[in-house]
Design a protein around this motif. Structure first.
Motif: not given
Length: 177
Positions: A43, A45, A51-52, A54-56, A61-62, A73-75
């Motif tokens: 990780d 972030d 950003t964390f 938003h990802r959660e 992508e962020i 960041l791409r999940e």
């Protein structure tokens, strides 16, 4: 851009060499990017940061940017094994050198990082993509080689060899399609 891989077993000194090459190449006026393979989850972030959050919340992508830095960041919804070439394609195309660490089985030209004290086997005898060897014990190499043998503890020497041999490292993505 020019691309060179760094191959070797864990503990051989790949990261230390790459870490020394970055400023050595920058002192020559060159822009350097690094592609690093991670064998584990990582990780960049942290809990509580936007950003964390938003990802959660499920963003695929962020992109976060300031006047000094950009991060993407791409999940992935499921596990993905990206090739080194897919990762290189993500880089800014105005970079002079890409140093690739951790894709030892790739079809990129590579510099092997080898220490006799690691008691790990050398790879250059079995990998045609290894074009040079950086070592702290050249007299202990398992077999003679016509490949250049460079001083692992002298990043400036390795950088000078890379630049002098630069044309051979021109990256042509179509060659890997």
């Amino acid at each position: 851009m020019k691309v060179i891989g760094f191959a070797g077993f864990s503990g051989a000194g790949k990261t230390t060499l790459v870490e020394g090459l970055i400023p050595a190449l920058r002192l020559m006026g060159l822009r350097v990017s690094v592609v690093k393979h991670a064998h584990h989850r990582f990780d960049i972030d942290h809990p509580g940061k936007d950003t964390f959050r938003h990802r959660e919340a499920g963003a695929f992508e962020i992109v976060v940017a300031s006047d000094k830095r950009l991060a993407l960041l791409r999940e992935f919804e499921k596990s993905v094994q990206l090739s080194v070439h897919q990762l290189i394609a993500e880089l800014y195309d105005g970079v002079d050198w890409v140093l690739v660490e951790g894709f030892k089985d790739s079809d990129l030209q590579k510099l092997e990082v080898w220490r006799e004290s690691s008691q790990k086997p050398a790879r250059y005898m079995d990998d045609d993509f290894i074009v040079a060897i950086a070592t702290d014990s050249p007299d202990k190499l398992p077999l003679p080689t016509l490949r250049p043998v460079l001083d692992l503890n002298n990043a400036t020497e390795v950088a000078e060899w890379l630049v002098a041999s630069g044309d051979r490292f021109d990256y042509q993505p179509d060659n890997y399609a």
